[in-house]
Design an enzyme around this catalytic site. Structure first.
Site, PDB file in Angstrom:
ATOM      1  N   ASP A   9      -7.937  52.385   0.191  1.00  0.00           N
ATOM      2  CA  ASP A   9      -7.529  53.625  -0.502  1.00  0.00           C
ATOM      3  C   ASP A   9      -8.686  54.238  -1.291  1.00  0.00           C
ATOM      4  O   ASP A   9      -8.829  55.465  -1.360  1.00  0.00           O
ATOM      5  CB  ASP A   9      -6.414  53.337  -1.524  1.00  0.00           C
ATOM      6  CG  ASP A   9      -5.120  52.895  -0.875  1.00  0.00           C
ATOM      7  OD1 ASP A   9      -4.989  53.009   0.355  1.00  0.00           O
ATOM      8  OD2 ASP A   9      -4.230  52.429  -1.615  1.00  0.00           O
ATOM      9  N   HIS A  10      -9.477  53.373  -1.907  1.00  0.00           N
ATOM     10  CA  HIS A  10     -10.532  53.877  -2.797  1.00  0.00           C
ATOM     11  C   HIS A  10     -11.669  54.535  -2.023  1.00  0.00           C
ATOM     12  O   HIS A  10     -12.413  55.338  -2.575  1.00  0.00           O
ATOM     13  CB  HIS A  10     -11.035  52.756  -3.704  1.00  0.00           C
ATOM     14  CG  HIS A  10      -9.910  52.151  -4.481  1.00  0.00           C
ATOM     15  ND1 HIS A  10      -9.305  52.809  -5.525  1.00  0.00           N
ATOM     16  CD2 HIS A  10      -9.219  51.000  -4.303  1.00  0.00           C
ATOM     17  CE1 HIS A  10      -8.304  52.067  -5.970  1.00  0.00           C
ATOM     18  NE2 HIS A  10      -8.229  50.966  -5.249  1.00  0.00           N
ATOM     19  N   ARG A  18     -14.831  65.335  -2.273  1.00  0.00           N
ATOM     20  CA  ARG A  18     -15.545  66.479  -1.727  1.00  0.00           C
ATOM     21  C   ARG A  18     -14.723  67.299  -0.730  1.00  0.00           C
ATOM     22  O   ARG A  18     -15.213  68.268  -0.168  1.00  0.00           O
ATOM     23  CB  ARG A  18     -16.832  65.996  -1.036  1.00  0.00           C
ATOM     24  CG  ARG A  18     -17.925  65.681  -2.021  1.00  0.00           C
ATOM     25  CD  ARG A  18     -18.349  66.955  -2.735  1.00  0.00           C
ATOM     26  NE  ARG A  18     -19.164  66.695  -3.886  1.00  0.00           N
ATOM     27  CZ  ARG A  18     -20.500  66.741  -3.897  1.00  0.00           C
ATOM     28  NH1 ARG A  18     -21.168  66.984  -2.796  1.00  0.00           N
ATOM     29  NH2 ARG A  18     -21.154  66.516  -4.994  1.00  0.00           N
ATOM     30  N   ARG A  49      -2.528  61.177  -2.876  1.00  0.00           N
ATOM     31  CA  ARG A  49      -3.744  61.343  -3.687  1.00  0.00           C
ATOM     32  C   ARG A  49      -4.982  60.717  -3.038  1.00  0.00           C
ATOM     33  O   ARG A  49      -6.085  61.091  -3.356  1.00  0.00           O
ATOM     34  CB  ARG A  49      -3.547  60.779  -5.089  1.00  0.00           C
ATOM     35  CG  ARG A  49      -3.409  59.282  -5.134  1.00  0.00           C
ATOM     36  CD  ARG A  49      -3.393  58.784  -6.554  1.00  0.00           C
ATOM     37  NE  ARG A  49      -2.133  59.060  -7.222  1.00  0.00           N
ATOM     38  CZ  ARG A  49      -1.663  58.312  -8.216  1.00  0.00           C
ATOM     39  NH1 ARG A  49      -2.358  57.303  -8.663  1.00  0.00           N
ATOM     40  NH2 ARG A  49      -0.509  58.571  -8.780  1.00  0.00           N
ATOM     41  N   HIS A  50      -4.785  59.726  -2.158  1.00  0.00           N
ATOM     42  CA  HIS A  50      -5.963  59.210  -1.443  1.00  0.00           C
ATOM     43  C   HIS A  50      -5.730  59.199   0.073  1.00  0.00           C
ATOM     44  O   HIS A  50      -6.283  60.016   0.784  1.00  0.00           O
ATOM     45  CB  HIS A  50      -6.447  57.846  -1.979  1.00  0.00           C
ATOM     46  CG  HIS A  50      -5.375  56.905  -2.443  1.00  0.00           C
ATOM     47  ND1 HIS A  50      -4.335  56.515  -1.653  1.00  0.00           N
ATOM     48  CD2 HIS A  50      -5.201  56.282  -3.636  1.00  0.00           C
ATOM     49  CE1 HIS A  50      -3.569  55.679  -2.329  1.00  0.00           C
ATOM     50  NE2 HIS A  50      -4.047  55.525  -3.537  1.00  0.00           N
ATOM     51  N   THR A 100      -2.328  53.305 -10.922  1.00  0.00           N
ATOM     52  CA  THR A 100      -2.183  52.393  -9.790  1.00  0.00           C
ATOM     53  C   THR A 100      -0.817  51.722  -9.908  1.00  0.00           C
ATOM     54  O   THR A 100      -0.093  51.954 -10.874  1.00  0.00           O
ATOM     55  CB  THR A 100      -3.339  51.359  -9.787  1.00  0.00           C
ATOM     56  OG1 THR A 100      -3.175  50.478  -8.680  1.00  0.00           O
ATOM     57  CG2 THR A 100      -3.372  50.534 -11.067  1.00  0.00           C
ATOM     58  N   THR A 101      -0.450  50.896  -8.918  1.00  0.00           N
ATOM     59  CA  THR A 101       0.884  50.268  -8.926  1.00  0.00           C
ATOM     60  C   THR A 101       0.976  49.298 -10.112  1.00  0.00           C
ATOM     61  O   THR A 101       0.367  48.238 -10.102  1.00  0.00           O
ATOM     62  CB  THR A 101       1.121  49.524  -7.595  1.00  0.00           C
ATOM     63  OG1 THR A 101       0.633  50.341  -6.539  1.00  0.00           O
ATOM     64  CG2 THR A 101       2.578  49.244  -7.382  1.00  0.00           C
ATOM     65  N   GLU A 151       4.708  39.657  -1.895  1.00  0.00           N
ATOM     66  CA  GLU A 151       3.347  39.763  -2.420  1.00  0.00           C
ATOM     67  C   GLU A 151       3.461  39.694  -3.943  1.00  0.00           C
ATOM     68  O   GLU A 151       4.134  40.523  -4.560  1.00  0.00           O
ATOM     69  CB  GLU A 151       2.663  41.060  -1.977  1.00  0.00           C
ATOM     70  CG  GLU A 151       1.253  41.146  -2.559  1.00  0.00           C
ATOM     71  CD  GLU A 151       0.339  42.109  -1.797  1.00  0.00           C
ATOM     72  OE1 GLU A 151       0.533  42.304  -0.576  1.00  0.00           O
ATOM     73  OE2 GLU A 151      -0.572  42.638  -2.448  1.00  0.00           O
ATOM     74  N   HIS A 192      -3.603  42.639  -6.369  1.00  0.00           N
ATOM     75  CA  HIS A 192      -3.731  43.625  -7.459  1.00  0.00           C
ATOM     76  C   HIS A 192      -4.704  43.150  -8.535  1.00  0.00           C
ATOM     77  O   HIS A 192      -4.523  42.102  -9.143  1.00  0.00           O
ATOM     78  CB  HIS A 192      -2.397  43.986  -8.122  1.00  0.00           C
ATOM     79  CG  HIS A 192      -2.449  45.399  -8.634  1.00  0.00           C
ATOM     80  ND1 HIS A 192      -3.048  45.727  -9.815  1.00  0.00           N
ATOM     81  CD2 HIS A 192      -2.058  46.572  -8.078  1.00  0.00           C
ATOM     82  CE1 HIS A 192      -2.997  47.038  -9.973  1.00  0.00           C
ATOM     83  NE2 HIS A 192      -2.413  47.575  -8.926  1.00  0.00           N
ATOM     84  N   GLY A 193      -5.738  43.957  -8.686  1.00  0.00           N
ATOM     85  CA  GLY A 193      -6.718  43.694  -9.745  1.00  0.00           C
ATOM     86  C   GLY A 193      -7.611  42.491  -9.489  1.00  0.00           C
ATOM     87  O   GLY A 193      -8.341  42.059 -10.374  1.00  0.00           O
ATOM     88  N   GLY A 214      -8.585  45.576  -3.111  1.00  0.00           N
ATOM     89  CA  GLY A 214      -9.158  46.890  -2.842  1.00  0.00           C
ATOM     90  C   GLY A 214     -10.230  47.322  -3.801  1.00  0.00           C
ATOM     91  O   GLY A 214     -11.412  47.341  -3.490  1.00  0.00           O
ATOM     92  N   HIS A 215      -9.824  47.641  -5.015  1.00  0.00           N
ATOM     93  CA  HIS A 215     -10.726  48.308  -5.960  1.00  0.00           C
ATOM     94  C   HIS A 215     -12.008  47.523  -6.206  1.00  0.00           C
ATOM     95  O   HIS A 215     -13.111  48.087  -6.178  1.00  0.00           O
ATOM     96  CB  HIS A 215      -9.982  48.559  -7.283  1.00  0.00           C
ATOM     97  CG  HIS A 215     -10.770  49.393  -8.232  1.00  0.00           C
ATOM     98  ND1 HIS A 215     -11.581  48.857  -9.201  1.00  0.00           N
ATOM     99  CD2 HIS A 215     -10.900  50.738  -8.333  1.00  0.00           C
ATOM    100  CE1 HIS A 215     -12.169  49.822  -9.870  1.00  0.00           C
ATOM    101  NE2 HIS A 215     -11.770  50.984  -9.359  1.00  0.00           N
TER     102      HIS A 215
HETATM  103  N1  PXP Z   1      -1.465  44.878  -3.221  1.00  0.00           N
HETATM  104  C1  PXP Z   1      -0.629  45.895  -3.519  1.00  0.00           C
HETATM  105  C2  PXP Z   1       0.800  45.766  -3.139  1.00  0.00           C
HETATM  106  C3  PXP Z   1      -1.111  47.074  -4.138  1.00  0.00           C
HETATM  107  O1  PXP Z   1      -0.264  48.077  -4.431  1.00  0.00           O
HETATM  108  C4  PXP Z   1      -2.497  47.185  -4.411  1.00  0.00           C
HETATM  109  C5  PXP Z   1      -3.032  48.449  -5.026  1.00  0.00           C
HETATM  110  O2  PXP Z   1      -2.845  49.521  -4.170  1.00  0.00           O
HETATM  111  C6  PXP Z   1      -3.321  46.098  -4.068  1.00  0.00           C
HETATM  112  C7  PXP Z   1      -2.776  44.957  -3.494  1.00  0.00           C
HETATM  113  C8  PXP Z   1      -4.797  46.143  -4.299  1.00  0.00           C
HETATM  114  O3  PXP Z   1      -5.076  46.236  -5.660  1.00  0.00           O
HETATM  115  P1  PXP Z   1      -6.569  46.440  -6.137  1.00  0.00           P
HETATM  116  O4  PXP Z   1      -7.039  47.747  -5.610  1.00  0.00           O
HETATM  117  O5  PXP Z   1      -6.464  46.403  -7.623  1.00  0.00           O
HETATM  118  O6  PXP Z   1      -7.382  45.289  -5.579  1.00  0.00           O
END
Ligand code: PXP
Length: 238
Positions: A9-10, A18, A49-50, A100-101, A151, A192-193, A214-215
């Site tokens: 997503d990022h 852009r 948004r992304h 974010t979620t 998850e 997440h995170g 992701g991030h």
């Molecule tokens: N898992 C789920 C279900 C998420 O919603 C997200 C964020 O979109 C992630 C994993 C990844 O999180 P992060 O970008 O903080 O690594």
């Protein structure tokens, strides 16, 4: 060995800054897999948004890309998922103004809606996961809903690690939930995170089969590149 799903997503956020097509998302999806990731995650948010509908269409049309689609629990998103048929769906809560979620699903409040969505996805052979906070009650409810996987939201433990705080309670919750879910026949994922430290710590829990990150991967790749960053995560996942 745990599987590694990379959330791109990022990369779409950078592209959208852009309004053009660089960095190209389809190319990113293929490259991430070439670097050794096991799957791609994208979240089609209601405000787009992304990731866009076109990103989903392009990526899902290549059946060689193992795709995990995150989406909110509503009729419109279900319709999109059934049309695009990703390999996996992870149902997530979604608030319009959140960055974010922020937390896991409220399973109790959305029980019949979730049961219905999970049933339809599974009926279309889409592996279905529920994004939940690590608590025992939600593991039992996830089983009752009929999900294939849960998850576990790792936002809290990731924050505690980053701030050098005591992780004992949160780790114990994630560990107990993973073991119970596994015992009940649910596949366990975590996300997440997460960064290297969180991945190292949670790698100790055998019942967790997949990390979705992701991030941190996209951020770290500014300094070291996607390939090195993904390889480092893969070596932690072993
Ligand atoms: N898992 C789920 C279900 C998420 O919603 C997200 C964020 O979109 C992630 C994993 C990844 O999180 P992060 O970008 O903080 O690594």
């Amino acid at each position: 060995m745990k599987r590694l799903g990379v959330n791109i997503d990022h990369i779409a956020t950078i592209r959208n800054a852009r309004g053009e097509n660089h960095p190209n998302i389809y190319k990113a999806a293929k490259y991430v897999l070439k670097c050794g990731a096991n799957s791609i995650t994208i979240h089609l948010r209601e405000d787009r948004r992304h990731i866009t509908d076109n990103d989903l269409k392009t990526i899902s049309s290549n059946k060689k890309i193992p795709l995990n689609l995150e989406l909110a629990a509503n009729r419109n998103m279900l319709k999109i998922a059934l049309k695009r048929k990703p390999n996996y769906v992870c149902i997530v809560p979604e608030k319009r103004n959140e960055i974010t979620t922020e937390g896991g699903l409220n399973l109790k409040k959305n029980l019949s809606k979730l049961k219905n969505i999970v049933y339809k996805l599974k009926d279309n052979r889409i592996r279905t996961s529920l994004f939940i906070n690590p608590n025992i009650r939600d593991i039992y409810i996830s089983k009752d809903i009929g999900a294939d996987c849960v998850e576990l939201h790792t936002g809290k433990i990731s924050r505690l690690i980053k701030n050098d705080k005591n992780i004992k309670n949160e780790y114990s919750k994630i560990n107990k939930c993973s073991k119970l879910a596994h015992k009940l026949g649910l596949e366990v994922h975590a996300g997440h995170g997460m960064d290297y430290d969180t991945a190292k710590l949670l790698s100790k829990i055998d019942e967790i089969k997949e990390f979705n990150i992701g991030h941190f991967i996209v951020g770290e790749s500014i300094f070291f590149g996607l390939k090195k960053t993904i390889k480092k995560f893969l070596s932690i996942c072993k």
